[in-house]
Design a protein around this motif. Structure first.
Motif, PDB file in Angstrom:
ATOM      1  N   LYS A  56      -9.233  11.203  42.067  1.00 35.77           N
ATOM      2  CA  LYS A  56      -9.878  10.046  41.434  1.00 35.77           C
ATOM      3  C   LYS A  56      -9.735  10.108  39.923  1.00 35.77           C
ATOM      4  N   TRP A  57      -9.153  11.198  39.431  1.00 39.95           N
ATOM      5  CA  TRP A  57      -9.016  11.439  37.991  1.00 39.95           C
ATOM      6  C   TRP A  57      -7.568  11.342  37.548  1.00 39.95           C
ATOM      7  N   ILE A  58      -7.394  10.943  36.306  1.00 42.26           N
ATOM      8  CA  ILE A  58      -6.096  10.959  35.639  1.00 42.26           C
ATOM      9  C   ILE A  58      -6.323  11.624  34.283  1.00 42.26           C
ATOM     10  N   CYS A  59      -5.395  12.427  33.849  1.00 44.19           N
ATOM     11  CA  CYS A  59      -5.498  13.074  32.542  1.00 44.19           C
ATOM     12  C   CYS A  59      -4.577  12.347  31.577  1.00 44.19           C
ATOM     13  N   LEU A  60      -5.141  11.860  30.489  1.00 41.77           N
ATOM     14  CA  LEU A  60      -4.368  11.143  29.474  1.00 41.77           C
ATOM     15  C   LEU A  60      -3.996  12.097  28.343  1.00 41.77           C
ATOM     16  N   THR A  61      -2.819  11.916  27.777  1.00 42.56           N
ATOM     17  CA  THR A  61      -2.407  12.740  26.639  1.00 42.56           C
ATOM     18  C   THR A  61      -3.172  12.293  25.398  1.00 42.56           C
ATOM     19  N   LEU A  62      -3.808  13.243  24.726  1.00 41.88           N
ATOM     20  CA  LEU A  62      -4.606  12.904  23.542  1.00 41.88           C
ATOM     21  C   LEU A  62      -3.767  12.274  22.444  1.00 41.88           C
ATOM     22  N   GLY A  63      -2.550  12.771  22.266  1.00 38.15           N
ATOM     23  CA  GLY A  63      -1.692  12.253  21.205  1.00 38.15           C
ATOM     24  C   GLY A  63      -1.287  10.802  21.397  1.00 38.15           C
ATOM     25  N   SER A  64      -1.433  10.278  22.605  1.00 32.66           N
ATOM     26  CA  SER A  64      -1.064   8.879  22.849  1.00 32.66           C
ATOM     27  C   SER A  64      -2.237   7.923  22.638  1.00 32.66           C
ATOM     28  N   LEU A  65      -3.439   8.463  22.391  1.00 33.93           N
ATOM     29  CA  LEU A  65      -4.608   7.603  22.176  1.00 33.93           C
ATOM     30  C   LEU A  65      -4.588   7.006  20.777  1.00 33.93           C
ATOM     31  N   ASP A  67      -7.075   6.848  18.774  1.00 39.05           N
ATOM     32  CA  ASP A  67      -7.858   7.720  17.897  1.00 39.05           C
ATOM     33  C   ASP A  67      -8.027   9.088  18.558  1.00 39.05           C
ATOM     34  N   PRO A  68      -6.991   9.930  18.528  1.00 41.34           N
ATOM     35  CA  PRO A  68      -7.090  11.228  19.203  1.00 41.34           C
ATOM     36  C   PRO A  68      -8.192  12.124  18.638  1.00 41.34           C
ATOM     37  N   ALA A  69      -8.582  11.937  17.387  1.00 39.61           N
ATOM     38  CA  ALA A  69      -9.637  12.760  16.789  1.00 39.61           C
ATOM     39  C   ALA A  69     -11.006  12.470  17.391  1.00 39.61           C
ATOM     40  N   ALA A  70     -11.144  11.358  18.104  1.00 42.34           N
ATOM     41  CA  ALA A  70     -12.428  10.986  18.701  1.00 42.34           C
ATOM     42  C   ALA A  70     -12.748  11.800  19.954  1.00 42.34           C
ATOM     43  N   VAL A  71     -11.764  12.538  20.478  1.00 45.10           N
ATOM     44  CA  VAL A  71     -11.955  13.316  21.697  1.00 45.10           C
ATOM     45  C   VAL A  71     -11.779  14.798  21.364  1.00 45.10           C
ATOM     46  N   ARG A  72     -12.844  15.575  21.590  1.00 49.55           N
ATOM     47  CA  ARG A  72     -12.788  17.013  21.308  1.00 49.55           C
ATOM     48  C   ARG A  72     -12.408  17.787  22.567  1.00 49.55           C
ATOM     49  N   PRO A  73     -11.500  18.736  22.456  1.00 41.46           N
ATOM     50  CA  PRO A  73     -11.191  19.599  23.598  1.00 41.46           C
ATOM     51  C   PRO A  73     -12.424  20.389  24.024  1.00 41.46           C
ATOM     52  N   GLU A  74     -12.497  20.711  25.327  1.00 41.17           N
ATOM     53  CA  GLU A  74     -13.629  21.474  25.849  1.00 41.17           C
ATOM     54  C   GLU A  74     -13.206  22.793  26.492  1.00 41.17           C
ATOM     55  N   VAL A  75     -11.917  22.924  26.839  1.00 43.45           N
ATOM     56  CA  VAL A  75     -11.444  24.138  27.504  1.00 43.45           C
ATOM     57  C   VAL A  75      -9.934  24.265  27.296  1.00 43.45           C
ATOM     58  N   HIS A  76      -9.456  25.503  27.263  1.00 42.36           N
ATOM     59  CA  HIS A  76      -8.017  25.766  27.279  1.00 42.36           C
ATOM     60  C   HIS A  76      -7.681  26.136  28.722  1.00 42.36           C
ATOM     61  N   TYR A  77      -6.896  25.315  29.373  1.00 37.40           N
ATOM     62  CA  TYR A  77      -6.561  25.507  30.783  1.00 37.40           C
ATOM     63  C   TYR A  77      -5.098  25.923  30.908  1.00 37.40           C
ATOM     64  N   GLY A  78      -4.810  26.804  31.828  1.00 34.71           N
ATOM     65  CA  GLY A  78      -3.436  27.272  32.018  1.00 34.71           C
ATOM     66  C   GLY A  78      -3.037  28.319  31.003  1.00 34.71           C
ATOM     67  N   ILE A  79      -3.977  29.172  30.639  1.00 34.34           N
ATOM     68  CA  ILE A  79      -3.727  30.134  29.551  1.00 34.34           C
ATOM     69  C   ILE A  79      -2.637  31.146  29.860  1.00 34.34           C
ATOM     70  N   GLU A  80      -2.284  31.288  31.140  1.00 34.23           N
ATOM     71  CA  GLU A  80      -1.221  32.248  31.472  1.00 34.23           C
ATOM     72  C   GLU A  80       0.127  31.823  30.898  1.00 34.23           C
ATOM     73  N   SER A  81       0.251  30.564  30.494  1.00 32.40           N
ATOM     74  CA  SER A  81       1.507  30.063  29.932  1.00 32.40           C
ATOM     75  C   SER A  81       1.514  30.030  28.406  1.00 32.40           C
ATOM     76  N   GLN A  82       0.435  30.497  27.782  1.00 28.77           N
ATOM     77  CA  GLN A  82       0.374  30.485  26.320  1.00 28.77           C
ATOM     78  C   GLN A  82       1.416  31.433  25.756  1.00 28.77           C
ATOM     79  N   VAL A  83       2.192  30.958  24.785  1.00 24.69           N
ATOM     80  CA  VAL A  83       3.187  31.828  24.151  1.00 24.69           C
ATOM     81  C   VAL A  83       2.450  32.917  23.363  1.00 24.69           C
ATOM     82  N   PRO A  84       2.989  34.139  23.339  1.00 25.47           N
ATOM     83  CA  PRO A  84       2.241  35.273  22.775  1.00 25.47           C
ATOM     84  C   PRO A  84       1.950  35.171  21.282  1.00 25.47           C
ATOM     85  N   TRP A  85       2.726  34.411  20.534  1.00 24.41           N
ATOM     86  CA  TRP A  85       2.499  34.350  19.095  1.00 24.41           C
ATOM     87  C   TRP A  85       1.578  33.207  18.680  1.00 24.41           C
TER      88      TRP A  85
END
Length: 114
Positions: A56-65, A67-85
């Motif tokens: 029932k949910w769709i995830c929208l890309t913040l950069g396409s909004l 006013d992307p600054a109006a939406v604050r992130p709440e979690v970092h998801y998929g951290i196993e793919s974070q580049v080490p640097w």
């Protein structure tokens, strides 16, 4: 998969009930895996969304909004793919991808552009 879909180190997404979305024009769509589809602007190619089949949910890309600054992130998801640097200097919770839910997924995005 999100890194490849948006051409960046991570995808900043905001979940919204599909019933609350009203598109202006028809976005393009492609299946990025056996479990989900991604939307994009059919005119310019901008990544717009990600949605699991049957959700029932769709995830929208913040950069396409508008006013992307109006939406604050709440979690970092998929951290196993974070580049080490990459070091994110915030105190947001960090969660790995739900591996058991994705165990039978078939990735439809090509790594080489084939």
């Amino acid at each position: 998969m999100c890194q490849r879909a948006v051409g960046n180190l991570f995808a900043a997404l905001v979940p919204v009930p599909k019933s609350r979305i009203e598109w202006i024009g028809d976005p393009g769509s492609y299946r990025s895996s056996s479990l989900a589809a991604r939307g994009f602007c059919a005119r310019c190619g901008t990544p717009l969304s990600f949605a699991y089949d049957g959700s029932k949910w769709i995830c929208l890309t913040l950069g396409s909004l508008d006013d992307p600054a109006a939406v604050r992130p709440e979690v970092h998801y998929g951290i196993e793919s974070q580049v080490p640097w990459l070091h994110l200097a915030d105190e947001l919770p960090r969660e790995p991808t739900d591996a058991p839910a994705l165990a039978n997924m078939v990735v439809l995005q090509s790594r080489t552009g084939d």
